[in-house]
Design a protein around this motif. Structure first.
Motif, short mmCIF file in Angstrom:
data_model
loop_
_atom_site.label_atom_id
_atom_site.label_comp_id
_atom_site.label_asym_id
_atom_site.label_seq_id
_atom_site.Cartn_x
_atom_site.Cartn_y
_atom_site.Cartn_z
N LEU A 61 33.41 5.93 12.22
CA LEU A 61 33.22 4.52 11.88
C LEU A 61 34.49 3.74 12.15
CD1 LEU A 61 31.30 2.42 10.58
CD2 LEU A 61 32.30 3.05 8.37
N LEU A 62 34.32 2.56 12.80
CA LEU A 62 35.46 1.70 13.12
C LEU A 62 35.60 0.59 12.08
CD1 LEU A 62 34.82 1.26 16.95
CD2 LEU A 62 36.63 2.61 15.88
N PRO A 63 36.82 0.06 11.91
CA PRO A 63 37.00 -1.11 11.04
C PRO A 63 36.21 -2.29 11.60
CG PRO A 63 39.11 -0.09 11.56
CD PRO A 63 38.10 0.53 12.47
N ARG A 64 35.74 -3.15 10.72
CA ARG A 64 34.94 -4.29 11.13
C ARG A 64 35.83 -5.47 11.49
NH1 ARG A 64 32.38 -8.74 8.73
NH2 ARG A 64 30.30 -9.20 9.55
N ALA A 65 35.61 -6.06 12.67
CA ALA A 65 36.37 -7.24 13.10
C ALA A 65 35.95 -8.45 12.27
CB ALA A 65 36.13 -7.51 14.58
N ALA A 66 36.85 -9.42 12.13
CA ALA A 66 36.61 -10.57 11.25
C ALA A 66 35.40 -11.39 11.68
CB ALA A 66 37.86 -11.45 11.21
N ASP A 67 35.18 -11.54 13.00
CA ASP A 67 34.06 -12.37 13.46
C ASP A 67 32.91 -11.53 14.02
OD1 ASP A 67 35.15 -11.47 15.83
OD2 ASP A 67 35.07 -13.41 16.84
N ALA A 68 32.90 -10.25 13.65
CA ALA A 68 31.87 -9.35 14.19
C ALA A 68 30.51 -9.64 13.56
CB ALA A 68 32.26 -7.90 13.93
N GLY A 69 29.48 -9.10 14.18
CA GLY A 69 28.15 -9.18 13.62
C GLY A 69 28.00 -8.19 12.49
N PRO A 70 26.76 -7.93 12.06
CA PRO A 70 26.54 -7.09 10.88
C PRO A 70 26.56 -5.59 11.15
CG PRO A 70 24.45 -7.90 11.71
CD PRO A 70 25.52 -8.53 12.56
N ALA A 71 26.78 -5.19 12.39
CA ALA A 71 26.71 -3.76 12.72
C ALA A 71 27.89 -2.98 12.18
CB ALA A 71 26.62 -3.58 14.24
N ARG A 72 27.61 -1.77 11.70
CA ARG A 72 28.67 -0.79 11.44
C ARG A 72 28.85 -0.03 12.75
NH1 ARG A 72 25.76 -0.27 6.35
NH2 ARG A 72 24.65 1.58 7.09
N GLU A 73 30.02 -0.16 13.35
CA GLU A 73 30.23 0.35 14.71
C GLU A 73 30.92 1.70 14.70
OE1 GLU A 73 31.15 -1.68 18.94
OE2 GLU A 73 32.61 -2.07 17.38
N TYR A 74 30.43 2.59 15.57
CA TYR A 74 30.95 3.95 15.68
C TYR A 74 31.45 4.21 17.10
CZ TYR A 74 28.78 5.07 11.18
OH TYR A 74 28.44 5.10 9.86
N ARG A 75 32.45 5.06 17.20
CA ARG A 75 32.95 5.47 18.51
C ARG A 75 33.14 6.99 18.50
NH1 ARG A 75 38.12 7.11 18.40
NH2 ARG A 75 39.52 6.28 16.80
N HIS A 76 33.24 7.55 19.72
CA HIS A 76 33.46 8.99 19.89
C HIS A 76 34.37 9.15 21.11
CE1 HIS A 76 32.78 13.24 20.64
NE2 HIS A 76 32.05 13.33 19.52
N PRO A 77 35.40 9.98 21.03
CA PRO A 77 36.36 10.09 22.14
C PRO A 77 35.74 10.58 23.45
CG PRO A 77 36.75 11.83 20.50
CD PRO A 77 35.79 10.86 19.89
N ASP A 78 34.58 11.24 23.38
CA ASP A 78 33.96 11.77 24.60
C ASP A 78 32.99 10.78 25.26
OD1 ASP A 78 35.33 14.12 24.13
OD2 ASP A 78 33.65 15.08 23.09
N TYR A 79 32.88 9.58 24.68
CA TYR A 79 31.91 8.62 25.21
C TYR A 79 32.58 7.29 25.52
CZ TYR A 79 28.35 11.87 23.60
OH TYR A 79 27.57 13.00 23.41
N ALA A 80 32.19 6.69 26.64
CA ALA A 80 32.72 5.38 27.00
C ALA A 80 32.12 4.28 26.16
CB ALA A 80 32.45 5.11 28.49
N GLY A 81 30.85 4.44 25.78
CA GLY A 81 30.16 3.43 25.00
C GLY A 81 30.31 3.62 23.50
N ARG A 82 29.84 2.63 22.76
CA ARG A 82 29.90 2.66 21.31
C ARG A 82 28.49 2.44 20.73
NH1 ARG A 82 35.49 -0.54 19.65
NH2 ARG A 82 36.92 0.88 20.75
N ILE A 83 28.34 2.77 19.48
CA ILE A 83 27.05 2.63 18.80
C ILE A 83 27.24 1.82 17.53
CG2 ILE A 83 25.24 3.86 17.54
CD1 ILE A 83 25.50 6.13 19.53
N GLY A 84 26.37 0.84 17.33
CA GLY A 84 26.37 0.05 16.11
C GLY A 84 25.08 0.28 15.34
N ILE A 85 25.18 0.27 14.04
CA ILE A 85 24.02 0.44 13.17
C ILE A 85 23.87 -0.84 12.34
CG2 ILE A 85 22.99 1.76 11.28
CD1 ILE A 85 23.21 3.39 13.81
N ILE A 86 22.71 -1.47 12.45
CA ILE A 86 22.41 -2.65 11.64
C ILE A 86 21.32 -2.26 10.66
CG2 ILE A 86 21.57 -5.03 11.66
CD1 ILE A 86 22.76 -5.34 14.44
N ALA A 87 21.73 -2.16 9.39
CA ALA A 87 20.85 -1.63 8.34
C ALA A 87 20.68 -2.66 7.23
CB ALA A 87 21.42 -0.32 7.79
N PRO A 88 19.79 -3.62 7.40
CA PRO A 88 19.67 -4.71 6.42
C PRO A 88 19.23 -4.28 5.04
CG PRO A 88 17.89 -4.79 8.02
CD PRO A 88 18.87 -3.79 8.52
#
Length: 327
Positions: free
Chosen positions: A222-249
């Protein structure tokens, strides 16, 4: 206190502006029977009205703007709207959410107008499943547009996928393959109940935390949330170029980080996607001389924002479907 801050200490530098309620898709979770225009509905805000609206919001501290619909590319003057919005002093980030059907055709035109971030609705990487969800066999063309956006160096490219039980909720391995070498963010969004999808919600709702647990067991962090970010909890992995966000209302304290306001295509301010009322701003958008009144009207409404939504109680406010307020 900041003019765009509420009684709970939340600030709202982020505006989501719908420019048209119409959509050319028939997504099962939003408009399964397609969009049907209301003959008595007011026309969407004009370019001049949009300009005055944005100037009012930036005076109050808004700096991130997302253009939404319906499907914004259905509106013929979309490029003019983007160019005008980008030129408003104070707008530092101009984003758009789209289904991507016109992305490959107009990407460079939109970027030249000032667009620097885009979210594309891609609920699945399976072509047949995509056609089932959206009513259109357009996945290959849309992904081509996404690749074009990445190649063109657009600052932010993200994909939105609504999680649907027994439809697309078992596709994490395919998404991980996709993200291994693509610098794109994927947002998995928990299905939300709206005014007209109660039965569908009951059949297909799956908690987003289930997917989140799978990510954690696979080593995603889990990454820290940026001040102007959307509602997603964002995840990263060192083996992947992309990232994943979870929006769980439906998760605990989801609304604690709310940082956005919404304006509908006809100029109603919505303090919450699932709020019980809208505040008509259009009468204050008819002349440049009304700027002070507009600013006072917007600033004076922030105190009415609730601490959270009432989805857990089955209260969906005045939102009949997500296309009506831009999601």
């Amino acid at each position: 206190m900041s003019p765009l801050a509420d009684r709970y200490g939340r600030r709202f530098p982020y505006l989501r502006l719908s420019i048209i309620p119409a959509c050319n898709f028939r997504c099962t979770y939003c408009l399964p029977h397609g969009y049907h225009a209301d003959a008595n509905a007011a026309a969407p805000l004009s370019l001049d009205e949009i300009t005055r609206l944005l100037r009012g919001f930036t005076e109050l501290g808004m700096h991130k703007l997302r253009i939404t619909g319906g499907e914004p590319s259905v509106r013929r003057d979309l490029t003019d709207i983007l160019r005008t919005a980008a030129a408003v002093p104070g707008v530092t980030k101009l984003a758009m959410t789209t289904n991507g059907t016109l992305l490959s055709r107009h990407l460079h035109e939109w970027m030249d107008a000032g667009l620097n971030a885009i979210n594309v609705s891609v609920d699945t990487l399976d072509r047949a499943c995509f056609a089932h969800i959206t009513g259109h066999d357009r996945l290959d063309d849309i992904l081509h547009g996404v690749n074009m956006a990445l190649d063109a160096g657009l600052a932010s490219v993200k994909l939105n996928a609504v999680l649907l039980r027994d439809v697309n909720d078992k596709e994490l391995p395919s998404w991980l393959d996709y993200l291994r070498d693509k610098r794109v963010g994927v947002r998995f969004i928990e299905l939300m109940q709206t005014g007209d999808n109660v039965a569908f919600f009951r059949d297909h709702h799956v908690r987003a935390e289930v997917l989140e647990e799978q990510l954690l067991t696979r080593g995603w962090q889990l990454l820290p949330r940026a001040a102007d970010a959307g509602p997603a909890r964002e995840y990263r992995h060192p083996d992947y170029a992309g990232r994943i966000g979870i929006i769980a209302p439906y998760s605990k304290d989801f609304c604690a980080g709310c940082n956005r306001l919404r304006v509908t295509a006809t100029g109603d301010l919505r303090l919450c996607l699932f709020g019980e009322f809208g505040i008509p701003l259009r009468p204050l958008l008819q002349s440049d001389d009304q700027r002070d009144d507009l600013v006072r009207a917007i600033g004076g409404q922030i105190g009415r924002k609730e601490q959270g939504h009432f989805l857990h109680e089955g209260r969906t406010g005045i939102t009949p479907h997500l296309a009506s307020t831009g999601g």
